[in-house]
Design a protein around this motif. Structure first.
Motif, PDB file in Angstrom:
ATOM      1  N   ALA A 286       0.836  -1.205   0.000  1.00  0.00           N
ATOM      2  CA  ALA A 286       0.000   0.000   0.000  1.00  0.00           C
ATOM      3  C   ALA A 286       0.872   1.256   0.000  1.00  0.00           C
ATOM      4  O   ALA A 286       0.582   2.229  -0.717  1.00  0.00           O
ATOM      5  CB  ALA A 286      -0.926  -0.006   1.209  1.00  0.00           C
ATOM      6  N   ALA A 287       1.951   1.245   0.780  1.00  0.00           N
ATOM      7  CA  ALA A 287       2.855   2.398   0.808  1.00  0.00           C
ATOM      8  C   ALA A 287       3.547   2.580  -0.539  1.00  0.00           C
ATOM      9  O   ALA A 287       3.729   3.712  -1.012  1.00  0.00           O
ATOM     10  CB  ALA A 287       3.885   2.217   1.921  1.00  0.00           C
ATOM     11  N   ILE A 288       3.911   1.467  -1.165  1.00  0.00           N
ATOM     12  CA  ILE A 288       4.559   1.532  -2.481  1.00  0.00           C
ATOM     13  C   ILE A 288       3.631   2.167  -3.509  1.00  0.00           C
ATOM     14  O   ILE A 288       4.061   2.983  -4.334  1.00  0.00           O
ATOM     15  CB  ILE A 288       4.995   0.120  -2.919  1.00  0.00           C
ATOM     16  N   GLU A 289       2.348   1.817  -3.464  1.00  0.00           N
ATOM     17  CA  GLU A 289       1.385   2.406  -4.402  1.00  0.00           C
ATOM     18  C   GLU A 289       1.329   3.927  -4.228  1.00  0.00           C
ATOM     19  O   GLU A 289       1.349   4.678  -5.210  1.00  0.00           O
ATOM     20  CB  GLU A 289      -0.002   1.804  -4.172  1.00  0.00           C
ATOM     21  N   GLY A 290       1.246   4.374  -2.972  1.00  0.00           N
ATOM     22  CA  GLY A 290       1.189   5.811  -2.718  1.00  0.00           C
ATOM     23  C   GLY A 290       2.444   6.535  -3.177  1.00  0.00           C
ATOM     24  O   GLY A 290       2.369   7.601  -3.809  1.00  0.00           O
ATOM     25  N   LEU A 291       3.609   5.970  -2.884  1.00  0.00           N
ATOM     26  CA  LEU A 291       4.867   6.598  -3.289  1.00  0.00           C
ATOM     27  C   LEU A 291       5.017   6.595  -4.810  1.00  0.00           C
ATOM     28  O   LEU A 291       5.558   7.537  -5.396  1.00  0.00           O
ATOM     29  CB  LEU A 291       6.041   5.865  -2.634  1.00  0.00           C
ATOM     30  N   ALA A 292       4.524   5.531  -5.459  1.00  0.00           N
ATOM     31  CA  ALA A 292       4.612   5.469  -6.918  1.00  0.00           C
ATOM     32  C   ALA A 292       3.751   6.553  -7.571  1.00  0.00           C
ATOM     33  O   ALA A 292       4.171   7.194  -8.552  1.00  0.00           O
ATOM     34  CB  ALA A 292       4.188   4.085  -7.411  1.00  0.00           C
ATOM     35  N   ILE A 293       2.545   6.775  -7.051  1.00  0.00           N
ATOM     36  CA  ILE A 293       1.703   7.845  -7.591  1.00  0.00           C
ATOM     37  C   ILE A 293       2.333   9.202  -7.338  1.00  0.00           C
ATOM     38  O   ILE A 293       2.248  10.115  -8.171  1.00  0.00           O
ATOM     39  CB  ILE A 293       0.287   7.772  -6.972  1.00  0.00           C
ATOM     40  N   LEU A 294       2.992   9.353  -6.200  1.00  0.00           N
ATOM     41  CA  LEU A 294       3.726  10.592  -5.926  1.00  0.00           C
ATOM     42  C   LEU A 294       4.827  10.800  -6.960  1.00  0.00           C
ATOM     43  O   LEU A 294       5.033  11.910  -7.469  1.00  0.00           O
ATOM     44  CB  LEU A 294       4.318  10.530  -4.513  1.00  0.00           C
ATOM     45  N   GLY A 295       5.522   9.708  -7.301  1.00  0.00           N
ATOM     46  CA  GLY A 295       6.548   9.791  -8.343  1.00  0.00           C
ATOM     47  C   GLY A 295       5.961  10.116  -9.703  1.00  0.00           C
ATOM     48  O   GLY A 295       6.555  10.870 -10.489  1.00  0.00           O
ATOM     49  N   LEU A 296       4.786   9.564  -9.993  1.00  0.00           N
ATOM     50  CA  LEU A 296       4.111   9.873 -11.250  1.00  0.00           C
ATOM     51  C   LEU A 296       3.762  11.355 -11.329  1.00  0.00           C
ATOM     52  O   LEU A 296       3.939  11.996 -12.370  1.00  0.00           O
ATOM     53  CB  LEU A 296       2.845   9.027 -11.383  1.00  0.00           C
ATOM     54  N   ALA A 297       3.264  11.911 -10.228  1.00  0.00           N
ATOM     55  CA  ALA A 297       2.897  13.330 -10.211  1.00  0.00           C
ATOM     56  C   ALA A 297       4.093  14.226 -10.466  1.00  0.00           C
ATOM     57  O   ALA A 297       3.982  15.282 -11.104  1.00  0.00           O
ATOM     58  CB  ALA A 297       2.256  13.682  -8.872  1.00  0.00           C
ATOM     59  N   ALA A 298       5.257  13.803  -9.973  1.00  0.00           N
ATOM     60  CA  ALA A 298       6.463  14.613 -10.130  1.00  0.00           C
ATOM     61  C   ALA A 298       7.205  14.337 -11.436  1.00  0.00           C
ATOM     62  O   ALA A 298       8.180  15.029 -11.751  1.00  0.00           O
ATOM     63  CB  ALA A 298       7.402  14.373  -8.945  1.00  0.00           C
TER      64      ALA A 298
END
Length: 424
Positions: A286-298
């Protein structure tokens, strides 16, 4: 793995291929009839309505019915159903109303089939947690490969041969699936509950989820996750075009990166569960999913965006193996259909909220804002549910689910106590 699992796996693989064909063909068929965005949206939304309207009641019905018979009768009915729009296409009387009706009825069939399959699998595998992880890993991998990779391009290609062709191909897939499921072993049905009304039984299943801390945590993750992921999906094409300079072909490759990650995640889910324990593994994914979307946004270029989506897909793939396996191992057989359908309904109800949220944030602020909001939601959800689905909670639930007088269930949270051989 029991011999019957191979037939169930084959049936769901064939059916997923047909689903992928229809997933691409139905919107394209609608596009040959109208260019009205609202009319196209009706066809797309119709397939999700059964879960919103009948999710818990459908689960209660499945708990009353024989699971194997429910699966093969449902697939046979869907095969017959698809012959109607195929004939309409040949006779040139196809309409948006007919397509929407077919999409709704296919979705209703999917509700019964998926819920019955979820309830049938733990009985077939003796409710062994390690076997359930391996089985769900294979089922999820096949579903991703067929409905995400092979099915959509096949649907587009078949449509070029004629408007009825992809519909007939999907009907053939349902027919073959029904025959395979029909050959599965008949399993003893759970001891029936005291006769109650269907509504009261549905309420009992829903309240069972909300009263159990672990099951509630497992249900909250896909519900909140769907809000986040639909917020991203709503603006992803525009984000890819405006911010990353990706054309239509490149956007398809971007989505393929996510599906590739999903295959990887499904493949390594069992290993993660053994090494970390299922509770910790679920928190990490679940944490990986959130961090990955954060990376996508950036992300400022397509390669970083593709990597971020692949990582997010891997987290999702692993989660969608670990969570159902755990649920199947701990929920009593007579409640399995209702618990599964309640969890699925919560996730489906949350999806429209995510789509609205993504569109509103992009309009009011910036195209990246929905992505940052989605990442924040996912990371907050991870923190909130971490203690609800901890290894300690998982072990306690498995001990409670072990039959009286039998050896304790092999735990999903301690690899040294597994009795099943490694999947490799």
């Amino acid at each position: 793995m029991p011999t019957g699992f191979g037939r169930l796996w084959s049936a769901q693989t064939v059916s997923s291929l047909g689903d992928g064909v229809s997933h691409a063909a139905l919107p394209l068929l609608a596009l040959t009839l109208t260019r009205d965005p609202m009319a196209l949206a009706v066809v797309t939304a119709a397939g999700t309505l059964p879960w919103l309207l009948f999710g818990v009641l459908g689960g209660a019905l499945v708990d009353r019915w024989d699971h194997r018979r429910t699966m093969w009768v449902t697939d046979a009915a869907r095969a017959v159903l698809l012959a109607i729009p195929a004939a309409a296409a040949v006779l040139d009387v196809l309409s948006i109303a007919l397509l929407a009706t077919v999409a709704f009825l296919l979705g209703l069939g999917g509700l019964f089939f998926d819920t019955a399959a979820t309830a049938y699998l733990p009985d077939l595998l003796g409710r062994d947690p390690a076997l359930l992880q391996r089985a769900n890993s294979r089922l999820r991998g096949a579903q991703t490969a067929m409905s995400g990779f092979a099915g959509p391009p096949a649907g587009s290609a078949l449509l070029a041969l004629g408007r009825a062709v992809p519909l007939l191909a999907d009907a053939a897939s349902f027919t073959l699936s029904a025959l395979l499921v029909r050959s599965l072993p008949a399993l003893p049905r759970p001891v029936p509950e005291q006769r109650e009304s269907l509504l009261r039984q549905a309420q009992a299943g829903a309240s069972y989820v909300f009263r159990d801390r672990l099951l509630l945590g497992l249900a909250l993750r896909p519900a909140v996750g769907n809000i986040a992921f639909l917020a991203v999906e709503t603006v992803l094409a525009l984000f890819a075009h405006d911010r990353l300079g990706i054309d239509t072909y490149g956007f398809g490759l971007l989505l393929t990166a996510e599906a590739t990650g999903g295959l990887l995640g499904a493949g390594i889910a069992s290993s993660l569960g053994r090494r970390l324990g299922t509770g910790t593994a679920l928190t990490c994914t679940a944490a990986i999913e959130g961090l990955a979307i954060l990376g996508l946004a950036a992300a400022t270029n397509p390669y970083v965006a593709g990597l971020a989506l692949a990582v997010c897909g891997a987290g999702m793939g692993a989660t969608m193996v670990l969570a159902p396996s755990l649920r199947q191992a701990i929920v009593p057989a007579h409640l399995m259909g209702r618990v599964a359908s309640t969890s699925r309904m919560l996730a489906m109800c949350a999806a429209p909220l995510g789509a609205f949220l993504g569109g509103w944030l992009a309009t009011a602020y910036d195209i990246r804002t929905p992505l940052y909001a989605a990442a924040g939601l996912l990371l907050t959800m991870t923190a909130v549910t971490a203690t609800m689905t901890s290894n300690r909670q998982v072990e306690a639930a498995l001990r409670a689910a072990a039959p009286a007088g039998s050896p304790e269930h092999p735990t999903l949270a301690n690899p040294t106590r597994h009795t099943a051989p490694d999947a490799s």
